[in-house]
Design a protein around this motif. Sequence first.
Motif, PDB file in Angstrom:
ATOM      1  N   GLY A 191      33.980  12.512  99.029  1.00 48.38           N
ATOM      2  CA  GLY A 191      33.358  13.779  98.652  1.00 48.38           C
ATOM      3  C   GLY A 191      32.670  14.469  99.805  1.00 48.38           C
ATOM      4  O   GLY A 191      32.659  15.705  99.890  1.00 48.38           O
ATOM      5  N   GLN A 192      32.111  13.694 100.717  1.00 46.01           N
ATOM      6  CA  GLN A 192      31.418  14.294 101.855  1.00 46.01           C
ATOM      7  C   GLN A 192      32.386  14.834 102.900  1.00 46.01           C
ATOM      8  O   GLN A 192      32.175  15.915 103.458  1.00 46.01           O
ATOM      9  N   ASN A 193      33.446  14.085 103.180  1.00 46.83           N
ATOM     10  CA  ASN A 193      34.422  14.529 104.178  1.00 46.83           C
ATOM     11  C   ASN A 193      35.713  13.757 103.958  1.00 46.83           C
ATOM     12  O   ASN A 193      35.843  12.609 104.387  1.00 46.83           O
ATOM     13  N   ARG A 194      36.653  14.392 103.282  1.00 49.06           N
ATOM     14  CA  ARG A 194      37.892  13.702 102.909  1.00 49.06           C
ATOM     15  C   ARG A 194      38.691  13.288 104.145  1.00 49.06           C
ATOM     16  O   ARG A 194      39.210  12.179 104.208  1.00 49.06           O
ATOM     17  N   ARG A 195      38.770  14.164 105.126  1.00 49.60           N
ATOM     18  CA  ARG A 195      39.562  13.851 106.315  1.00 49.60           C
ATOM     19  C   ARG A 195      38.954  12.680 107.081  1.00 49.60           C
ATOM     20  O   ARG A 195      39.679  11.784 107.538  1.00 49.60           O
ATOM     21  N   ALA A 196      37.637  12.687 107.214  1.00 48.01           N
ATOM     22  CA  ALA A 196      36.990  11.573 107.906  1.00 48.01           C
ATOM     23  C   ALA A 196      37.177  10.269 107.140  1.00 48.01           C
ATOM     24  O   ALA A 196      37.357   9.207 107.746  1.00 48.01           O
ATOM     25  N   ALA A 197      37.136  10.350 105.794  1.00 46.15           N
ATOM     26  CA  ALA A 197      37.350   9.147 104.991  1.00 46.15           C
ATOM     27  C   ALA A 197      38.762   8.598 105.197  1.00 46.15           C
ATOM     28  O   ALA A 197      38.961   7.383 105.286  1.00 46.15           O
ATOM     29  N   GLU A 198      39.744   9.482 105.266  1.00 47.40           N
ATOM     30  CA  GLU A 198      41.121   9.044 105.509  1.00 47.40           C
ATOM     31  C   GLU A 198      41.238   8.346 106.858  1.00 47.40           C
ATOM     32  O   GLU A 198      41.881   7.298 106.974  1.00 47.40           O
ATOM     33  N   GLY A 251      21.599  18.181  86.883  1.00 48.66           N
ATOM     34  CA  GLY A 251      21.061  16.840  87.117  1.00 48.66           C
ATOM     35  C   GLY A 251      20.955  16.449  88.572  1.00 48.66           C
ATOM     36  O   GLY A 251      20.409  15.391  88.882  1.00 48.66           O
ATOM     37  N   GLY A 252      21.476  17.270  89.479  1.00 48.45           N
ATOM     38  CA  GLY A 252      21.305  17.006  90.904  1.00 48.45           C
ATOM     39  C   GLY A 252      22.564  16.651  91.652  1.00 48.45           C
ATOM     40  O   GLY A 252      22.543  16.524  92.879  1.00 48.45           O
ATOM     41  N   THR A 253      23.682  16.472  90.950  1.00 53.18           N
ATOM     42  CA  THR A 253      24.939  16.192  91.630  1.00 53.18           C
ATOM     43  C   THR A 253      25.427  17.452  92.339  1.00 53.18           C
ATOM     44  O   THR A 253      25.408  18.541  91.762  1.00 53.18           O
ATOM     45  N   LEU A 254      25.865  17.304  93.573  1.00 49.78           N
ATOM     46  CA  LEU A 254      26.342  18.458  94.332  1.00 49.78           C
ATOM     47  C   LEU A 254      27.697  18.904  93.813  1.00 49.78           C
ATOM     48  O   LEU A 254      28.624  18.095  93.698  1.00 49.78           O
ATOM     49  N   ILE A 255      27.824  20.190  93.493  1.00 55.38           N
ATOM     50  CA  ILE A 255      29.096  20.712  93.011  1.00 55.38           C
ATOM     51  C   ILE A 255      30.151  20.670  94.109  1.00 55.38           C
ATOM     52  O   ILE A 255      31.351  20.652  93.848  1.00 55.38           O
ATOM     53  N   SER A 256      29.711  20.598  95.364  1.00 50.95           N
ATOM     54  CA  SER A 256      30.632  20.508  96.494  1.00 50.95           C
ATOM     55  C   SER A 256      31.051  19.075  96.785  1.00 50.95           C
ATOM     56  O   SER A 256      31.878  18.828  97.657  1.00 50.95           O
ATOM     57  N   GLY A 257      30.486  18.103  96.043  1.00 46.72           N
ATOM     58  CA  GLY A 257      30.865  16.714  96.197  1.00 46.72           C
ATOM     59  C   GLY A 257      29.997  15.951  97.174  1.00 46.72           C
ATOM     60  O   GLY A 257      29.195  16.526  97.922  1.00 46.72           O
ATOM     61  N   GLY A 258      30.133  14.632  97.161  1.00 48.02           N
ATOM     62  CA  GLY A 258      29.437  13.801  98.134  1.00 48.02           C
ATOM     63  C   GLY A 258      28.078  13.300  97.710  1.00 48.02           C
ATOM     64  O   GLY A 258      27.469  12.492  98.412  1.00 48.02           O
ATOM     65  N   ARG A 259      27.557  13.746  96.559  1.00 46.29           N
ATOM     66  CA  ARG A 259      26.279  13.227  96.064  1.00 46.29           C
ATOM     67  C   ARG A 259      26.318  13.197  94.543  1.00 46.29           C
ATOM     68  O   ARG A 259      26.550  14.222  93.897  1.00 46.29           O
ATOM     69  N   ALA A 260      26.110  12.021  93.978  1.00 50.90           N
ATOM     70  CA  ALA A 260      26.114  11.844  92.532  1.00 50.90           C
ATOM     71  C   ALA A 260      24.746  11.350  92.082  1.00 50.90           C
ATOM     72  O   ALA A 260      24.160  10.484  92.730  1.00 50.90           O
ATOM     73  N   VAL A 261      24.251  11.917  90.975  1.00 54.07           N
ATOM     74  CA  VAL A 261      22.937  11.542  90.460  1.00 54.07           C
ATOM     75  C   VAL A 261      23.069  11.223  88.971  1.00 54.07           C
ATOM     76  O   VAL A 261      22.849  12.092  88.115  1.00 54.07           O
ATOM     77  N   PRO A 262      23.460   9.988  88.623  1.00 60.68           N
ATOM     78  CA  PRO A 262      23.655   9.641  87.212  1.00 60.68           C
ATOM     79  C   PRO A 262      22.399   9.818  86.363  1.00 60.68           C
ATOM     80  O   PRO A 262      22.482  10.276  85.217  1.00 60.68           O
ATOM     81  N   VAL A 263      21.233   9.454  86.904  1.00 63.46           N
ATOM     82  CA  VAL A 263      19.995   9.570  86.132  1.00 63.46           C
ATOM     83  C   VAL A 263      19.727  11.031  85.763  1.00 63.46           C
ATOM     84  O   VAL A 263      19.247  11.332  84.665  1.00 63.46           O
ATOM     85  N   GLY A 264      20.051  11.937  86.666  1.00 65.00           N
ATOM     86  CA  GLY A 264      19.818  13.353  86.407  1.00 65.00           C
ATOM     87  C   GLY A 264      20.606  13.889  85.235  1.00 65.00           C
ATOM     88  O   GLY A 264      20.207  14.877  84.601  1.00 65.00           O
TER      89      GLY A 264
END
Length: 337
Positions: A191-198, A251-264
């Motif tokens: 989610g933060q950087n797909r190309r870097a993850a690849e 709840g705090g999860t970034l719509i652009s991806g890379g950060r998930a906040v289940p509690v929120g």
Amino acid sequence: MNLRVTRSRPWIWGFAAAALIWLVILAISGQGGGQTLSLALSLAPYLVIVALGQMLVVTAGPGNIDVSVAPVISLAGFASVAVSAGTGSALAGVLAGIGVGLVVAVVSTMAILGLAVPPIIATLAAGLVASSVTLHLAGGFTAVPDPGLRELLNLRPLGVPALAVAIAALTWLTVVLLRRTVYGRSLIAVGQNRRAAERAGVPVSRVIATAYLLSGALAGLTGALLATYIAPSADLGTRYLLDSVAVVVIGGTLISGGRAVPVGVWGAALFFILLDGLVNLVGWSTAAQNLLKGGLVLFVLFLAGGGDRAASTAPRLRRRPRPAVATTTTTGDNSDG
């Protein structure tokens, strides 16, 4: 509220908004708030379940969204009740609902990863197919939900809905999944950087596919439980598409991806449920209700994103590089560029 705290705990705004709406309801009704909170805790888990799956998809990065969750909930509701009535097993019915969600998710995933179809188009198409099947099943449907499962869903030990406790445990497991497992860290990285993850060797396609499959399974579970709690209907999941996306973001999860906040997700879900109770209490028209809900949602989104915006727009003081001192005298221009 301290900006540093809200940036490190973005879920605070959802719970704060829910508390504010709860206080307003108490002021208007003049009654105790225990019953209101208990009702909210009875309804919020259904939204939390589907939102947790939506959160995983959104976390996978820009463009990832599952718009098939609403028709999946409706179709899973019919399938679950039908299988439960036919087999006499509530567990078989719930598993059938989850299976429906997985089948629709497989179709979406194959289109997204195999045919490079944009996620919103792929999940929309899969959802339309699910809606068609739902309309076919709805005609002349006579099966009734399992009474034992319905009784379990209405169980309230010590005044706390048992389902809320179970979904709180599911939320904790989601936190563990994201923080303590290779898959969770891989999902955040994608989610933060797909190309870097690849380039780092992360199996991106597998990570994204798993997110959609989990979203489909959780949407199917929502449909199975919700159809038992209320009743199966063709529009059972209609409201859960936009609501699931909204509570994920609030709840705090970034719509652009890379950060998930289940509690929120919990705070935002309670906010939505209590907000519905407030507008019904004051007896506003549908247009006025939508105006109020939209305005409050935008306001909470503004507060929730304030920390990130402040960090991204704050001016950065940079020390200007000192020009190199020439060892010989020249007649040319000195330039800072």
